[in-house]
Design a protein around this motif. Sequence first.
Motif: not given
Lengths: 338, 338
Positions: A154-160
């Motif tokens: 997944v990209s933007a891994a630390t996002g919601a």
Amino acid sequence: MPKNRQILLDNRPDGEATTSNFKLVASETPALQDGQVLVRHHYLSLDPYMRGRMSDSKSYSAPQPLGEVMIGGTVGEVVESRHPKFAVGDKVAGMGGWQEYSAVDASQPGLLRKVDTTHVPLSFYLGAVGMPGVTAWYGLNEIIAPKSGETVVVSAATGAVGSSYAALAKARGCRVVGIAGGPEKCKYAVEELHFDECIDYRTHPDVKTLSKALKQACPDGIDGYFENVGGYILDAVLLRTNAFARIAVCGMIAGYDGQPLPLQNPSLILINRLKIEGFIVSEHMNVWPQALQELGTLVAQGKLKPRETVAQGLDAAPEAFLGLLKGKNFGKQLVKLI
Amino acid sequence: MPKNRQILLDNRPDGEATTSNFKLVASETPALQDGQVLVRHHYLSLDPYMRGRMSDSKSYSAPQPLGEVMIGGTVGEVVESRHPKFAVGDKVAGMGGWQEYSAVDASQPGLLRKVDTTHVPLSFYLGAVGMPGVTAWYGLNEIIAPKSGETVVVSAATGAVGSSYAALAKARGCRVVGIAGGPEKCKYAVEELHFDECIDYRTHPDVKTLSKALKQACPDGIDGYFENVGGYILDAVLLRTNAFARIAVCGMIAGYDGQPLPLQNPSLILINRLKIEGFIVSEHMNVWPQALQELGTLVAQGKLKPRETVAQGLDAAPEAFLGLLKGKNFGKQLVKLI
């Protein structure tokens, strides 16, 4: 009557969005009609999809009208009620928009739902146990549908969305690899969010180096990918897909501000027999109850510990939103309104 | 023993494929082992996938080995048999390759199948009632899955796949729009293959004009697309897709000879919630019997009248194959070997 401060969309971006696209106004909170409740918002959610609504190009939903309160998810507390099922003090989630109060027609199904804050903090209903969490759930379960032992990215891994995705994928026995910007986020992804590995795209700024890093982090190839970003990250991931990999496309934030970013090698769709599917979670309301229940349980069990970046006060919303589009947030971006 | 002439892959293309990549040789037909049959090929099929096999870059199947007979579908007649289920005179379809005879181990399931030429000409088993027909069937049924009244589009409309696609889609109550090169092919598509409309891409040589032509030919938008070509044709189609459209990707012939052709606006995957899926028909053998039965029936009923371009003699195969890659054929490209 309390004053209600609101942020309107004043004009549309020409290229990059700026704070001058927004306008802060103040008004009276309206007198309630029968069936309405007045909600005081505690938190406003900021999400990438809002950038799409600011433009009037063809999209999956109508553009945000000019001169009206910006759309947005909110959680808060009922402060006045003329609906028998809602009482003063109830905690609720809804789509109140960029403002401090909203009067909601509570008899319309789906506009307002009560939430239980015994085990789940109120703000999480805008993130891991809200729309972003269900987004991760839908893409993972309904499109990627991983088998135990498969590798999912997944990209933007630390996002919601990414945080929820990691917890859900681990619960399904997958190897989960994240892509995020900066060493601090990558460390957090592995230590707190249970990613098996996390790649810092800032140290891999082109297709070739990122694809090499993905090869190392995914020695058995990539079976599923959840796309939040687009651009060269998608190109690099496609190069490492296994036969019959599934790509859930939920965001293309990299292309929001200007010209579309091409996909460099679409023939990989054929070579690897890929399935690529775009979706919008609000079109799949049937999965929400099941998804929210699993997400709430993961939070209560301590298996999903999403991080939040909280801006203080409605005035801070435009700047925080522009930061979100540039990846300046760390975890779910919220605005605290009380 | 008859002489057997064969065409080998002599060396790999550097960019565009040329006749010098091939080499014609002659040998004795081999003496049969128990369980083998000797087939005299009447027709050799030429198909775009062969171009992929000529290169040794990563693909879904191993590259064609150098110095061996080029892979290819064939139909012919049993001229000698040491297998109890095949008799001299039987008409058969198989993968005999670019040669005049092949000795086939008939006990291996799937290598050779008897075909009935009562209602279906022998050569059609290489086209409409063979691999290309099943390819159209799979993409239409298993990926696009159109509802009656939907609009479905196909590129390379008068080719073997396109012809079958049109008949199958009309049988499902769809509006079928083709894309082909030149007025003669477009006329044929409408008059003989039952396309509702056919667009000549040569008069629409860029995304903008082709997309405009598609808008006129598909006033209700595009619900399904079968991709044989890639490049700007795919870009133009994507611009006209309806929400939840399905794209079956079977060929990217436009990019076979060199650099990959980018997909210009992948964010349409999200905006229109598209599903794009690549497939290879040989990985879905379970659908073949059902598909071949429907295709044979459509031919017998006169509802599927595929056109053929026939090159004469094995020597003509390389030139005919290069012509196929450039769209010079009109309908299924065959080589007649007797």
